[in-house]
Design an enzyme around this catalytic site. Structure first.
Site, PDB file in Angstrom:
ATOM      1  N   HIS A   1      45.929  41.600  32.477  1.00 53.06           N
ATOM      2  CA  HIS A   1      45.500  42.942  32.069  1.00 53.06           C
ATOM      3  C   HIS A   1      46.161  43.967  32.989  1.00 53.06           C
ATOM      4  CE1 HIS A   1      41.970  40.280  31.266  1.00 53.06           C
ATOM      5  NE2 HIS A   1      41.963  40.907  30.115  1.00 53.06           N
TER       6      HIS A   1
ATOM      7  N   GLN B   1      36.458  42.589  36.478  1.00 51.57           N
ATOM      8  CA  GLN B   1      37.301  41.400  36.526  1.00 51.57           C
ATOM      9  C   GLN B   1      36.717  40.365  37.478  1.00 51.57           C
ATOM     10  OE1 GLN B   1      39.575  39.251  34.860  1.00 51.57           O
ATOM     11  NE2 GLN B   1      39.923  41.377  34.317  1.00 51.57           N
TER      12      GLN B   1
END
Lengths: 433, 433
Positions: A331, A262
């Site tokens: 997410h 990420q």
């Protein structure tokens, strides 16, 4: 030396500290707003002439005729045909899985007859023309082409028009291949606010579309904001986020790499891990220090983790779910032994990854669900990009003579009470005809 | 003397003339933008204190304690219980029909297992908290309460919070009754940009919500525009429109009253009739002149028809459909003998009314479909308000060990090509574990 932020949910200042770390300053840049507004009105007024000027200027090109901004399909097919066998097979497998998942989202028309023989229904139809913006240069991602184009085509969009700047004349051949594989209809090498303007107002070369989707830089995002209403747009995405709830049993380096994956997007990206096991969190921090120096994108990852990354010690996994609901992440990985038990407590999340084998990266490329997801707490009220974003609904009624009697009385009376006499009469005329 | 505009599709200037009549100047009012921005930041910083000040000022009240801005449910029940029997029965019948239609829009979660035993799915859940804005004063419409509240409750919204200004202390009892009947959860007498701010940021009294729906004046619309992204909003509605395609066989006064019913909303509302029979159009114009003087809202109707109303002579009904597709109307009446034959040619319309008995007014109140519809050509890409606006979707995947092998290889390779090495490693770690 601090490498990532740490909090404990037990701490009396926890909520305040958390809010500070979640907050990002998204003040609008006035200069961008004005520059974009000028570009939009130039393209609206002067069309292709202005489009060619801006494109030559911003993409550092020297193109003489606007027609050359279109890349014919034969060129994308060439790019696709020239792929290495393995590249091609990977793209094809990913496209097939994405297609399979999204086909389940197709909505169908329906209708029914009520007790007065009125027919009532909802008709589903695809959007007619859609524009797909694909960034150029470093952030040219074939996966992003597929995630936007495939749902549009599954929905039945008639004309899918892709735009992507060929900065310095360069176009990524994987992006071209993905466009070919996803059945994009036409492709123009234009970018920035001028591309959004051309798709909105249309020029001689570029068809006006009904909706524009796809990510872009701050000029593109501002242009989409300004044309919203004139055309439809997808959400304007903020920095990407992951939140991982872990029971402390997933291999350390898996979780570390999920946090890295990420963080490597950009410095504002946010990686958060929630775990009830302090030893595990300590090991995570140590492993971050160990693995970070080997990562090619280590500067971006380090900056993201230092400013926005976060390890939170929670009292238990249920508390972790409550904190996750407050954050409403884009997410969510539930990396625990019995993830379905925890999913019940989850109210808001764009995409949920269940169990230790379900890394976000698998979802980003090829699991099937879309990777265009609601960021910045917007999963409280919005959803992943999907086929439904490329379909629209019209309601319809066919009132019977008998139905006109029954409904006419109700509508006549309610309209009178609202002081709308023409509404009332229009209903009244149709009674006992 | 001109009473309504007339065009012929045969005329060489037709397209230009039509475009001129469709166009409305929607330039943003800078003063409103600034005033709203100040109100938003005041409420965000000072909460209830500021909310009470603005409410007393703009709604001409002198309330001492902010708690008094909440109306307890017992009061709405009282309003409902005090309705005349016929009023109550009409509201109940309308509510029941609206509910029945919207229940068919409920989306359900699904999941499937692929060939590697991965589980993939989509979870549907209701929004948690929704704010419903209801205008006060003259435009206080119980039908609008029902059209917004019923789909939200059918979707399963947990907390539906209605706000409506009690200008001069007055609240419409039919609006209160509709709130009761539609199962609204809480009701506050606040309005304007200050109400939108309170619902967005929350105050001690007003809960922060996830999405705000409902119509309002230009301050409310601008406030919704400014908070969009922080909370979800419905579309910002333009003036209402009707387009009628008629074969010349519907009773003249029915069509005239349908045109009036749109025009009576406000002076910017637009009523358009397309017909291949010039005699019929002449009779329509004569009947407009005859009936207009008797209408209580004749000034509004006259102004709307004079500036924006339009009778178009077409060559045939198929051409009428093509023109309608260009206009992409909010409401479309196909007042012909075989309306289903024509509906096939229709690409864009918010709501379609088939056959001469299907007047828009029946749909506005009680047929079942929603009356909140996309205006200003936005039916090209958007849809009527519905249950889907109050539900959100989360995708989920649960990858099996075997699936991690297969998907891991694809994701690893695609991520490498995109230069995202942490993504690649995160997938790679899970292969052959």
């Amino acid at each position: 030396m601090k490498i990532i932020n740490r909090l404990s949910a037990k701490d009396p200042n926890f909520k305040l500290d958390l809010a500070k770390l979640l907050n990002i300053d998204t003040q609008q840049n006035n200069q961008i707003t004005i520059a974009v507004s000028k570009i939009l009105s130039d393209i609206k007024e002067k069309g292709d002439l202005s489009l060619l000027e801006y494109t030559n200027k911003y993409d550092r090109l020297n193109i003489k005729s606007v027609d050359l901004l279109e890349i014919q399909k034969i060129k994308w097919k060439e790019a696709f045909d020239n792929l290495k066998l393995e590249q091609r097979s990977n793209l094809e497998k990913a496209a097939e899985r994405i297609k399979q998942y999204h086909q389940k989202q197709i909505m169908n028309s329906w209708s029914y007859k009520d007790e007065y023989d009125n027919i009532l229904g909802q008709r589903i139809s695809p959007l007619e023309k859609v524009g797909l913006y694909v960034p150029g240069g470093k952030a040219a991602y074939p996966s992003s082409v597929m995630m936007n184009a495939i749902p549009a085509k599954v929905a039945g969009v008639n004309e899918l028009i892709m735009v992507s700047p060929a900065t310095n004349g360069i176009i990524n051949s994987l992006v071209l291949s993905a466009a070919f594989l996803s059945n994009v209809d036409r492709l123009f090498t234009i970018g920035g606010a001028q591309a959004i303007a051309a798709l909105t107002y249309g020029t001689n070369l570029i068809p006006a579309v009904d909706k524009i989707v796809g990510p872009g830089n701050s000029y593109v995002a501002e242009a989409k904001r300004q044309v919203f209403g004139k055309v439809g747009i997808d959400m304007i995405a903020g920095p990407s986020e992951i939140l991982i709830i872990c029971d402390g049993k997933t291999p350390i380096e898996w979780i570390v790499m999920d946090l890295f994956s990420q963080a490597e997007h950009d410095e504002l990206a946010q990686s958060i891990l929630l775990c009830p096991d302090i030893q595990y969190l300590n090991k995570i921090e140590a492993k971050i220090k160990e693995l970070l120096p080997n990562m090619p994108r280590k500067e971006i990852i380090a900056s993201s983790l230092y400013n926005r990354g976060l390890l939170i010690l929670v009292e238990n996994l249920e508390q972790a779910c409550n904190i996750s609901n407050f954050i409403a992440p884009e997410h969510l990985e539930i990396s625990t032994e019995f993830p379905n038990e925890l999913m019940k407590f989850i109210k808001h999340a764009g995409s949920i990854f269940l169990g230790k084998f379900s890394s976000e990266s698998l979802g980003d490329y090829c699991a099937g669900p879309n990777h265009v997801l609601p960021t910045s707490r917007t999963s409280r009220f919005s959803s992943p990009l999907g086929v439904y974003d490329f379909q629209k609904r019209s309601s319809f009624i066919n009132v019977s003579p008998n139905g006109a009697n029954e409904l006419g009385k109700i509508a006549n009376s309610l309209a009178q009470e609202e002081g709308l006499q023409a509404h009332a009469l229009s209903a009244h005329y149709r009674i006992n005809y």
